[in-house]
Design a protein around this motif. Structure first.
Motif, mmCIF file in Angstrom:
data_model
loop_
_atom_site.group_PDB
_atom_site.id
_atom_site.type_symbol
_atom_site.label_atom_id
_atom_site.label_comp_id
_atom_site.label_asym_id
_atom_site.label_seq_id
_atom_site.Cartn_x
_atom_site.Cartn_y
_atom_site.Cartn_z
ATOM 1 N N ALA A 31 0.815 -1.219 0.000
ATOM 2 C CA ALA A 31 0.000 0.000 0.000
ATOM 3 C C ALA A 31 0.847 1.266 0.000
ATOM 4 O O ALA A 31 0.628 2.185 0.789
ATOM 5 C CB ALA A 31 -0.977 -0.013 1.181
ATOM 6 N N GLY A 56 -0.530 -3.853 -3.380
ATOM 7 C CA GLY A 56 -1.077 -2.503 -3.317
ATOM 8 C C GLY A 56 -0.103 -1.426 -3.724
ATOM 9 O O GLY A 56 -0.188 -0.291 -3.255
ATOM 10 N N ASP A 73 -6.607 -6.368 -1.578
ATOM 11 C CA ASP A 73 -5.521 -7.170 -2.141
ATOM 12 C C ASP A 73 -5.495 -8.565 -1.529
ATOM 13 O O ASP A 73 -5.175 -9.540 -2.207
ATOM 14 C CB ASP A 73 -4.177 -6.467 -1.911
ATOM 15 C CG ASP A 73 -4.043 -5.203 -2.743
ATOM 16 O OD1 ASP A 73 -4.387 -5.238 -3.930
ATOM 17 O OD2 ASP A 73 -3.622 -4.169 -2.191
#
Length: 434
Positions: free
Chosen positions: A159, A182, A247
């Motif tokens: 992320a 991510g 994800d």
């Protein structure tokens, strides 16, 4: 948890552990009366923005948590705290980490869910750093100096805004657990198609467990013709220490069917905003977690109940099943990222179930060099698992010495000496039948 009133009244004199969460917007000066004893300080869930300039007076402090506060700059004073080994600033507003703020004695640094766009080069001086949590930030690159962190075993960089994994990173000799979903990387993941059902079709019953990414409930279908019991994982919907729940869902779908992976039955819609959950098979009650998560002391290594032992049959059953899972996932371009005993469920016969794809990441299998390195990172995690299994067995079990040799190869500092999962599976099968 203690209170500010207790601290002010002197009731906490001589304390080694303090946890106060009362919306504080300034550091409690009375804590300085504990500089000779305090080893663990948790000021999470307050409104702090700074630390005092003389914070380094806490000479015995080993652990400091300040998560869920309002820091925008990682405090430089922490770089002068000689005994501080574990620092957590999860879910603040940090954008900047000064070059002098990271002490070489750091073992575990948690900076999940901030606004950090770059790391200082000084992180390379943290030779004792074992665990680095950076998911949910704005990193576009990693400093090459990170390669000097020879003890780094677990890295969470999901992320963020990374476009690639540097070769120096994936070939780091100590790395065993890596999560990078991510980001803006190429991957070829394609999940299986699953029916989507509405959460209203189930009646949630007892809470089975809670992890970083979601909560798991035992549930029953309201369909009178199909009242099978299932487990439903409801995602929390925000970035976790491992990455985005979406994800996790996509990687779980892409993992496909394997007898030792907890079976996914369907995806469930939770609301009209597209939030989802997972409907999974309900694990029989005679299964139990093989291990317990790492502690602050063990950092990256699982712990086990005192007196817990395994037979050679259980060892081979668990090791073979997990090697098979590893081969299955990497054939699909998936690194699980959390291959640990505490994520392995077993029964008394050694039958094994594995799940929790919260840290799983997909990668482009066509990049042969990347695929090689990522599989060998996971093989190192398997080596630690095998080391755990061997520690739980008697040294006179069948093929103990050969299993130790296999473990040592999996844990080799040289990735090119580590076998792939298919080779491990072949070796375990031969040892088991000999």
């Amino acid at each position: 948890m203690q209170t500010l009133t207790q601290l002010i009244n002197g009731e906490l004199s001589g304390a080694t552990t303090i946890k106060i969460s009362e919306g504080l917007d300034t550091f409690p000066g009375q804590l300085f009366e504990l500089t000779d004893t305090l080893e663990y300080l948790d000021l999470s869930s307050n409104k702090l923005t700074t630390l005092p300039d003389d914070f380094s007076k806490f000479k015995k402090l080993k652990v400091f948590f300040a998560s869920d506060n309002c820091f925008t700059v990682f405090p430089s004073i922490l770089g002068r705290c000689d005994n501080l080994q574990i620092i957590g600033f999860k879910s603040n507003l940090i954008t900047h980490i000064p070059n002098d703020s990271l002490h070489p004695n750091l073992r575990w640094l948690i900076l999940t869910n901030n606004q950090i766009s770059s790391l200082p080069a000084s992180i390379g001086e943290c030779s004792k750093l074992e665990k680095l949590m950076l998911a949910g930030n704005k990193l576009t690159a990693l400093p090459k100096e990170l390669a000097d962190c020879g003890s780094l075993a677990l890295l969470r960089i999901a992320a963020n805004h990374l476009t690639k994994l540097p070769e120096w990173l994936v070939s780091m000799p100590g790395l065993a657990w890596l999560a990078f979903s991510g980001n803006n990387m190429i991957n070829q993941i394609k999940g299986e198609s699953f029916a989507t059902v509405n959460i209203d079709q189930f009646q949630l019953r007892q809470l089975l467990g809670e992890g970083a990414s979601g909560t798991i409930f035992k549930a029953t279908s309201i369909d009178v013709n199909n009242q099978d019991e299932v487990a439903i994982k409801i995602f929390k919907g925000s970035v976790t220490s491992d990455g985005f729940p979406e994800d996790e869902l996509q990687t779980y779908l892409a993992a496909g069917h394997h007898p030792s992976i907890v079976k996914l039955k369907s995806v469930t819609e939770l609301d009209d905003q597209g939030k989802k959950g997972l409907v999974m098979e309900l694990i029989p009650p005679h299964f139990y977690n093989l291990g317990k998560p790492p502690t602050l002391n063990t950092c990256t290594r699982d712990v086990f109940d005192k007196g817990f032992k395994l037979t050679d049959q259980q060892l081979f059953e668990i090791a073979t099943s997990m090697a098979s899972v590893g081969a299955h996932l990497h054939e699909r371009g998936i690194i699980h990222g959390d291959l640990y005993a505490h994520n392995v469920l077993v029964d008394d016969a050694g039958k094994t179930l594995f799940g929790d794809f919260g840290a799983a990441s997909s990668y482009d299998k066509r990049d042969l060099a990347l695929a090689f390195h990522l599989e060998r990172i996971e093989v190192k995690a398997f080596g630690f698992l095998l080391d755990d299994l061997l520690s739980l067995c008697s040294a006179d079990i069948s093929a103990f010495d050969e299993l130790c040799k296999l473990r040592n190869l999996c844990l080799s500092e040289n990735q090119h000496l580590r076998p792939g999962f298919n080779e491990i599976l072949t070796e375990l099968t031969l040892l088991r039948s000999s």
